[in-house]
Design an enzyme around this catalytic site. Structure first.
Site, PDB file in Angstrom:
ATOM      1  CB  ALA A 101      32.102  52.601  25.922  1.00 21.18           C
ATOM      2  CG  ASP A 102      26.052  55.468  25.152  1.00 15.20           C
ATOM      3  OD1 ASP A 102      25.949  55.885  26.323  1.00 15.20           O
ATOM      4  OD2 ASP A 102      25.083  55.152  24.445  1.00 15.20           O
ATOM      5  CB  THR A 103      26.113  49.759  25.128  1.00 14.07           C
ATOM      6  OG1 THR A 103      27.523  49.542  25.118  1.00 14.07           O
ATOM      7  CG2 THR A 103      25.415  48.535  24.558  1.00 14.07           C
ATOM      8  CE  LYS A 106      27.895  58.417  28.004  1.00 14.85           C
ATOM      9  NZ  LYS A 106      27.489  57.008  28.202  1.00 14.85           N
TER      10      LYS A 106
END
Length: 173
Positions: A86-88, A69
């Site tokens: 960010a990624d969660t 991203k």
């Protein structure tokens, strides 16, 4: 190392108004978190394939997506820009629990997590366009869930809240 690098970058932003921050997400939660720094930023959501790779570990998955991203958005920003992405994901062991697609899927996830401890993984990536460097960080948190009732699951699903959240819940709710 990344924490120090991120602090230096953010301190540089505070001291140097020529550096711009681009958030590679349209997530209200990410906007809220970034807003806590009191910094001005722009938003440009990243368009990347979020499909997990075969046998990909949860930490590797979110790290890869955060970096993808940041790089995707970073290609299209001016040199004075820093991109934060960010990624969660929620994981039950090695099983990734994405965003539920319907009530039944949400109920299944919430029942699976009920009265157990699971993990929430967040990958963070900061891309500095000027230096063409990317810094990454991975955070894993154990999250205990209480033994909530079937009625509480039904009421929560009825709010619509589970449908844009990994694992079908927001811990603040």
């Amino acid at each position: 190392m990344l924490k120090l690098s991120l602090e230096i970058m953010l301190n540089g932003v505070l001291l140097n108004n020529s550096v711009k921050i681009m958030l590679a997400s349209n997530s209200p939660r990410r906007k809220e978190l970034l807003g806590l720094f009191g910094l001005e930023y722009s938003v440009q959501p990243a368009d990347v394939d979020e499909s997990p790779l075969e046998n990909e570990a949860p930490g590797d998955y979110v790290s890869r997506l955060a970096e993808a991203k940041a790089c995707a958005v970073g290609k299209n920003v001016e040199e004075s820009c820093v991109v934060i992405a960010a990624d969660t994901t929620v994981a039950d062991g090695d099983m990734l629990l994405g965003k539920p697609i319907n009530d039944e899927d949400s109920r299944k996830m919430l029942e699976q997590l009920r009265d157990r401890v699971h993990q929430v993984y967040t990958g963070i990536a900061v891309f500095d366009k000027k230096t063409n460097k990317i810094f990454t960080e991975l955070v894993c948190t154990d999250v205990p869930m209480r033994d909530y009732t079937d009625n509480e699951i039904d009421e929560y699903i009825a709010t619509g809240d589970p449908f844009d959240k990994a694992g079908g819940y927001a811990i603040q709710h």
